[in-house]
Write an enzyme that holds these catalytic residues in place. Sequence first.
Site, mmCIF file in Angstrom:
data_model
loop_
_atom_site.group_PDB
_atom_site.id
_atom_site.type_symbol
_atom_site.label_atom_id
_atom_site.label_comp_id
_atom_site.label_asym_id
_atom_site.label_seq_id
_atom_site.Cartn_x
_atom_site.Cartn_y
_atom_site.Cartn_z
ATOM 1 C CB SER A 2 45.032 46.541 41.848
ATOM 2 O OG SER A 2 43.903 46.083 41.130
ATOM 3 C CE1 TYR A 42 48.030 42.988 38.663
ATOM 4 C CE2 TYR A 42 45.771 43.475 39.343
ATOM 5 C CZ TYR A 42 47.013 43.908 38.898
ATOM 6 O OH TYR A 42 47.234 45.254 38.692
#
Length: 261
Positions: free
Chosen positions: A143, A158
Amino acid sequence: MAQEPRTIVITGGGSGIGRAVAMQCAARGDRVAVLDIAGDTAVEAAAAARAAGAAAAIGLACDVSREESVAGALSESERVLGPAWGVFANAGMDAGGFAHELPFETWKRVLEVNLTGVYLTCKYALQQCLKASRGGSIVCTSSPGAFVSFAAGAAGAYSASKGGISALVRCLAVDYARHGIRVNAVVPGATETRLMWANVAPEEIPRMRRQISAEVPIGRLASPDEPARAVVWLLSDESSYVTGSHLVCDGGILAKACISV
Ligand SMILES: NC(=O)c1ccc[n+]([C@@H]2O[C@H](COP(=O)([O-])OP(=O)(O)OC[C@H]3O[C@@H](n4cnc5c(N)ncnc54)[C@H](O)[C@@H]3O)[C@@H](O)[C@H]2O)c1
């Protein structure tokens, strides 16, 4: 470049980017194993993969954070479809929160699913690749959060999990290159999936979609098919000299400085 049908294992393949990869691999005639914690979506995606042209497809319930679940699903996939050549270690979740408030259980669950899940998927898939001695290609989903902090904040768990995936990808790439097994990461940007909106109140979604579209250089969110095309390229011989790399498919997010002057 046409290639022989190969077995491709996809985690988190019941929806979003994973499902899109399953459909594109199916369209080129691969054998596809779709694994998802939501077993019904995995079974449905496998049926859709068969309809899309897969040489064979199975859908299996699998929680990537549990070793026995991953070992069992990979073993069943090997029994039915043969050893994995390609792997998309993609299952993930998002739970936001500032560190001083984030319940420890939430931190642990995000790390277990996103990072440990990728490790376990790679562990059992690598065993099959090594035993088959035919090389292989593994793609893990990272990501932009692995490289920069999200401006909206509260994404520590995350982002830490994704940073861990990016580090793991580099290590595995070096460890397994001598076996002809390539390991890369895909870096999707804002992509229209369920996870994208996991921490957003439903009434806020249209406003946030407009804001993201205004700020992403390419001017819109991605459809799941767009990062999927990057993944499928990595899961092919077209990318035969690519390992240890990150293929960024983010509409320009990482290229942009976050201040507007
Ligand atoms: N959508 C985005 O904007 C975006 C951006 C960057 C990275 N990603 C990453 O892409 C990957 C795929 O997410 P998506 O956007 O397609 O969302 P999605 O919610 O459509 O797909 C995620 C899938 O993972 C499955 N899953 C969750 N926990 C699991 C577990 N413990 N075991 C097995 N399966 C599990 C879910 O059931 C779901 O089918 C994730 O790793 C996510 O972090 C998404």
